[in-house]
Design a protein around this motif. Structure first.
Motif, PDB file in Angstrom:
ATOM      1  N   LYS A   1       7.472  21.449  -2.939  1.00 18.13           N
ATOM      2  CA  LYS A   1       7.436  22.855  -3.350  1.00 18.13           C
ATOM      3  C   LYS A   1       8.258  23.106  -4.611  1.00 18.13           C
ATOM      4  O   LYS A   1       7.919  23.985  -5.406  1.00 18.13           O
ATOM      5  CB  LYS A   1       8.004  23.745  -2.231  1.00 18.13           C
ATOM      6  N   ALA A   2       9.338  22.368  -4.755  1.00 23.46           N
ATOM      7  CA  ALA A   2      10.263  22.591  -5.876  1.00 23.46           C
ATOM      8  C   ALA A   2      10.589  21.256  -6.524  1.00 23.46           C
ATOM      9  O   ALA A   2      11.686  20.720  -6.335  1.00 23.46           O
ATOM     10  CB  ALA A   2      11.526  23.284  -5.381  1.00 23.46           C
ATOM     11  N   PRO A   3       9.651  20.688  -7.279  1.00 18.13           N
ATOM     12  CA  PRO A   3       9.895  19.374  -7.877  1.00 18.13           C
ATOM     13  C   PRO A   3      11.003  19.409  -8.916  1.00 18.13           C
ATOM     14  O   PRO A   3      10.963  20.219  -9.833  1.00 18.13           O
ATOM     15  CB  PRO A   3       8.543  19.011  -8.502  1.00 18.13           C
ATOM     16  N   PRO A   4      12.001  18.535  -8.780  1.00 21.84           N
ATOM     17  CA  PRO A   4      13.120  18.523  -9.730  1.00 21.84           C
ATOM     18  C   PRO A   4      12.823  17.636 -10.931  1.00 21.84           C
ATOM     19  O   PRO A   4      11.910  16.806 -10.896  1.00 21.84           O
ATOM     20  CB  PRO A   4      14.252  17.924  -8.900  1.00 21.84           C
ATOM     21  N   PRO A   5      13.584  17.767 -12.012  1.00 27.01           N
ATOM     22  CA  PRO A   5      13.479  16.793 -13.104  1.00 27.01           C
ATOM     23  C   PRO A   5      13.744  15.385 -12.563  1.00 27.01           C
ATOM     24  O   PRO A   5      14.545  15.216 -11.639  1.00 27.01           O
ATOM     25  CB  PRO A   5      14.589  17.220 -14.070  1.00 27.01           C
ATOM     26  N   THR A   6      13.081  14.422 -13.125  1.00 28.98           N
ATOM     27  CA  THR A   6      13.118  13.023 -12.674  1.00 28.98           C
ATOM     28  C   THR A   6      12.684  12.890 -11.221  1.00 28.98           C
ATOM     29  O   THR A   6      13.058  11.942 -10.539  1.00 28.98           O
ATOM     30  CB  THR A   6      14.501  12.363 -12.872  1.00 28.98           C
ATOM     31  N   GLY A   7      11.863  13.835 -10.747  1.00 31.84           N
ATOM     32  CA  GLY A   7      11.399  13.786  -9.365  1.00 31.84           C
ATOM     33  C   GLY A   7      10.126  12.986  -9.167  1.00 31.84           C
ATOM     34  O   GLY A   7       9.689  12.796  -8.034  1.00 31.84           O
ATOM     35  N   ALA A   8       9.520  12.524 -10.260  1.00 36.80           N
ATOM     36  CA  ALA A   8       8.308  11.718 -10.134  1.00 36.80           C
ATOM     37  C   ALA A   8       8.699  10.265  -9.813  1.00 36.80           C
ATOM     38  O   ALA A   8       9.783   9.820 -10.192  1.00 36.80           O
ATOM     39  CB  ALA A   8       7.510  11.784 -11.438  1.00 36.80           C
ATOM     40  N   PRO A   9       7.825   9.538  -9.106  1.00 40.39           N
ATOM     41  CA  PRO A   9       6.501   9.949  -8.666  1.00 40.39           C
ATOM     42  C   PRO A   9       6.490  10.662  -7.314  1.00 40.39           C
ATOM     43  O   PRO A   9       5.499  11.259  -6.935  1.00 40.39           O
ATOM     44  CB  PRO A   9       5.744   8.623  -8.573  1.00 40.39           C
ATOM     45  N   THR A  10       7.615  10.623  -6.586  1.00 43.38           N
ATOM     46  CA  THR A  10       7.570  11.076  -5.201  1.00 43.38           C
ATOM     47  C   THR A  10       7.221  12.552  -5.070  1.00 43.38           C
ATOM     48  O   THR A  10       6.452  12.938  -4.198  1.00 43.38           O
ATOM     49  CB  THR A  10       8.895  10.760  -4.476  1.00 43.38           C
ATOM     50  N   ALA A  11       7.740  13.413  -5.955  1.00 43.11           N
ATOM     51  CA  ALA A  11       7.447  14.844  -5.840  1.00 43.11           C
ATOM     52  C   ALA A  11       5.976  15.136  -6.102  1.00 43.11           C
ATOM     53  O   ALA A  11       5.416  16.072  -5.532  1.00 43.11           O
ATOM     54  CB  ALA A  11       8.325  15.641  -6.801  1.00 43.11           C
ATOM     55  N   VAL A  12       5.355  14.318  -6.946  1.00 41.76           N
ATOM     56  CA  VAL A  12       3.937  14.516  -7.246  1.00 41.76           C
ATOM     57  C   VAL A  12       3.076  14.136  -6.045  1.00 41.76           C
ATOM     58  O   VAL A  12       2.174  14.873  -5.646  1.00 41.76           O
ATOM     59  CB  VAL A  12       3.532  13.714  -8.494  1.00 41.76           C
ATOM     60  N   SER A  13       3.357  12.988  -5.447  1.00 38.35           N
ATOM     61  CA  SER A  13       2.577  12.589  -4.275  1.00 38.35           C
ATOM     62  C   SER A  13       2.827  13.538  -3.104  1.00 38.35           C
ATOM     63  O   SER A  13       1.916  13.844  -2.327  1.00 38.35           O
ATOM     64  CB  SER A  13       2.901  11.147  -3.886  1.00 38.35           C
ATOM     65  N   ARG A  14       4.052  14.039  -2.986  1.00 37.06           N
ATOM     66  CA  ARG A  14       4.348  14.984  -1.904  1.00 37.06           C
ATOM     67  C   ARG A  14       3.667  16.340  -2.143  1.00 37.06           C
ATOM     68  O   ARG A  14       3.222  16.992  -1.188  1.00 37.06           O
ATOM     69  CB  ARG A  14       5.856  15.169  -1.770  1.00 37.06           C
ATOM     70  N   ALA A  15       3.595  16.776  -3.387  1.00 31.73           N
ATOM     71  CA  ALA A  15       2.888  18.025  -3.687  1.00 31.73           C
ATOM     72  C   ALA A  15       1.403  17.884  -3.357  1.00 31.73           C
ATOM     73  O   ALA A  15       0.773  18.813  -2.831  1.00 31.73           O
ATOM     74  CB  ALA A  15       3.073  18.400  -5.151  1.00 31.73           C
ATOM     75  N   ALA A  16       0.838  16.720  -3.640  1.00 35.30           N
ATOM     76  CA  ALA A  16      -0.548  16.467  -3.268  1.00 35.30           C
ATOM     77  C   ALA A  16      -0.705  16.490  -1.749  1.00 35.30           C
ATOM     78  O   ALA A  16      -1.704  16.993  -1.219  1.00 35.30           O
ATOM     79  CB  ALA A  16      -1.009  15.133  -3.837  1.00 35.30           C
ATOM     80  N   GLY A  17       0.297  15.965  -1.034  1.00 36.64           N
ATOM     81  CA  GLY A  17       0.267  16.014   0.425  1.00 36.64           C
ATOM     82  C   GLY A  17       0.313  17.427   0.955  1.00 36.64           C
ATOM     83  O   GLY A  17      -0.277  17.742   2.002  1.00 36.64           O
ATOM     84  N   LEU A  18       0.996  18.314   0.238  1.00 37.95           N
ATOM     85  CA  LEU A  18       1.047  19.718   0.624  1.00 37.95           C
ATOM     86  C   LEU A  18      -0.335  20.356   0.485  1.00 37.95           C
ATOM     87  O   LEU A  18      -0.787  21.097   1.370  1.00 37.95           O
ATOM     88  CB  LEU A  18       2.062  20.440  -0.256  1.00 37.95           C
ATOM     89  N   ALA A  19      -1.020  20.061  -0.619  1.00 37.33           N
ATOM     90  CA  ALA A  19      -2.377  20.573  -0.812  1.00 37.33           C
ATOM     91  C   ALA A  19      -3.314  20.014   0.253  1.00 37.33           C
ATOM     92  O   ALA A  19      -4.160  20.741   0.803  1.00 37.33           O
ATOM     93  CB  ALA A  19      -2.880  20.210  -2.210  1.00 37.33           C
ATOM     94  N   LEU A  20      -3.173  18.724   0.556  1.00 37.36           N
ATOM     95  CA  LEU A  20      -3.998  18.118   1.603  1.00 37.36           C
ATOM     96  C   LEU A  20      -3.787  18.820   2.943  1.00 37.36           C
ATOM     97  O   LEU A  20      -4.741  19.086   3.679  1.00 37.36           O
ATOM     98  CB  LEU A  20      -3.639  16.632   1.725  1.00 37.36           C
ATOM     99  N   THR A  21      -2.543  19.129   3.255  1.00 35.24           N
ATOM    100  CA  THR A  21      -2.228  19.818   4.511  1.00 35.24           C
ATOM    101  C   THR A  21      -2.987  21.131   4.619  1.00 35.24           C
ATOM    102  O   THR A  21      -3.590  21.449   5.665  1.00 35.24           O
ATOM    103  CB  THR A  21      -0.712  20.081   4.599  1.00 35.24           C
ATOM    104  N   LYS A  22      -2.973  21.924   3.546  1.00 38.18           N
ATOM    105  CA  LYS A  22      -3.631  23.231   3.580  1.00 38.18           C
ATOM    106  C   LYS A  22      -5.143  23.090   3.700  1.00 38.18           C
ATOM    107  O   LYS A  22      -5.797  23.842   4.441  1.00 38.18           O
ATOM    108  CB  LYS A  22      -3.268  24.010   2.302  1.00 38.18           C
ATOM    109  N   ILE A  23      -5.719  22.136   2.982  1.00 41.09           N
ATOM    110  CA  ILE A  23      -7.165  21.910   3.055  1.00 41.09           C
ATOM    111  C   ILE A  23      -7.575  21.509   4.468  1.00 41.09           C
ATOM    112  O   ILE A  23      -8.529  22.069   5.042  1.00 41.09           O
ATOM    113  CB  ILE A  23      -7.575  20.832   2.039  1.00 41.09           C
ATOM    114  N   LEU A  24      -6.874  20.538   5.039  1.00 38.19           N
ATOM    115  CA  LEU A  24      -7.223  20.072   6.380  1.00 38.19           C
ATOM    116  C   LEU A  24      -7.002  21.151   7.434  1.00 38.19           C
ATOM    117  O   LEU A  24      -7.755  21.251   8.405  1.00 38.19           O
ATOM    118  CB  LEU A  24      -6.414  18.824   6.736  1.00 38.19           C
ATOM    119  N   ALA A  25      -5.972  21.977   7.245  1.00 37.30           N
ATOM    120  CA  ALA A  25      -5.725  23.062   8.199  1.00 37.30           C
ATOM    121  C   ALA A  25      -6.901  24.027   8.234  1.00 37.30           C
ATOM    122  O   ALA A  25      -7.331  24.470   9.306  1.00 37.30           O
ATOM    123  CB  ALA A  25      -4.437  23.798   7.832  1.00 37.30           C
ATOM    124  N   GLY A  26      -7.427  24.357   7.055  1.00 33.82           N
ATOM    125  CA  GLY A  26      -8.558  25.273   7.009  1.00 33.82           C
ATOM    126  C   GLY A  26      -9.797  24.686   7.646  1.00 33.82           C
ATOM    127  O   GLY A  26     -10.540  25.381   8.364  1.00 33.82           O
TER     128      GLY A  26
END
Length: 255
Positions: free
Chosen positions: A143-168
């Motif tokens: 939700k709040a990716p910090p500087p130097t947060g890649a790659p983990t914050a990017v993959s986790r943000a994608a996981g957040l989108a996946l969660t919402k899609i699958l929930a629907g």
């Protein structure tokens, strides 16, 4: 309220250590049978020995073949999967220009594609039974990716989108999909960080100091995280889907 998972069957990735193992203990303690997925056979065997109702399965879920093996072995052991906890992952991060294509791919394979593949494998059985619980373990950087947060914050943000899609898509089928966003919680990851710190502090001193930046002024405990996972998987979570819950002691700037 007594939380129960009697008769339920859970597959937990990254289940041999840390948050995954704590979640396995909580779910098994509530009556579920659990399969622990991991890559380290010795750690898996030790974890399984501590949970009589568990089955260890060695698999590398960073590959499609590993996901298939993990799921089929779990399905064979349990007869089906009611609860999927996508917990496996690391906290790889660094300056953007220093991250290679191979590091990007490895991060996405383990944290995003493993969750996609395992959810896809579990989905038909959950839909047929009109019951399923999928919990994606992310971190607050989703939700709040910090500087130097890649790659983990990017993959986790994608996981957040996946969660919402699958929930629907899962809601009409009785499949609830949620995410738990981890902050600073005492786990195997922090043991490794302490071991790499040349400061000479004891682990307890080091962890107490690390916790001072959190509004609650302490690190979280794996058991506290596991309690939230148990709540989502059991009756209190029956009307909860598509949510992303921070388990971080109030540290995230985003709710």
């Amino acid at each position: 309220m007594q939380l129960t998972l009697a008769g339920r069957r859970a597959l937990i990735t990254g289940g041999s250590r840390g948050l995954g193992l704590a979640t396995a203990h909580a779910m098994a303690g509530a009556g579920a049978r659990v399969v622990l997925i991991g890559r380290d056979q010795a750690a898996l065997d030790a974890a399984a020995a501590s949970i009589p109702s568990s089955t260890p399965v060695r698999a590398d879920i960073a590959t499609a073949e590993g996901c298939e093996h993990a799921f089929r072995a779990a399905e064979s052991a349990l007869g089906g999967i009611d609860i999927l906890v996508n917990n496996a992952g690391t906290s790889k991060r660094g300056p953007f220009t220093a991250i290679s294509d191979a590091e990007w791919q490895a991060d996405l394979d383990l944290k995003l594609f493993a969750a996609i593949r395992l959810a896809r494998l579990a989905w038909p059985g959950m839909a047929e039974r009109r019951y399923g619980r999928i919990i994606n373990v992310l971190n607050t950087g989703a939700k709040a990716p910090p500087p130097t947060g890649a790659p983990t914050a990017v993959s986790r943000a994608a996981g957040l989108a996946l969660t919402k899609i699958l929930a629907g898509e899962g809601a009409p089928l009785g499949i609830n999909v949620n995410a738990l966003l981890v902050g600073k919680i005492d786990s195997d990851q922090w043991v490794r960080r302490h071991a790499a710190d040349p400061g000479g502090q004891s682990y307890e001193e080091w962890m107490e100091e690390a916790g001072q930046s959190i509004p609650m002024r302490r690190m979280g405990r794996a058991e506290e995280f596991a309690a939230m996972a148990l709540a989502l998987a059991s009756q209190p979570g029956d009307y909860v889907t598509g949510t992303a819950i921070n388990v971080d002691g109030g540290a995230s700037p985003v709710t």
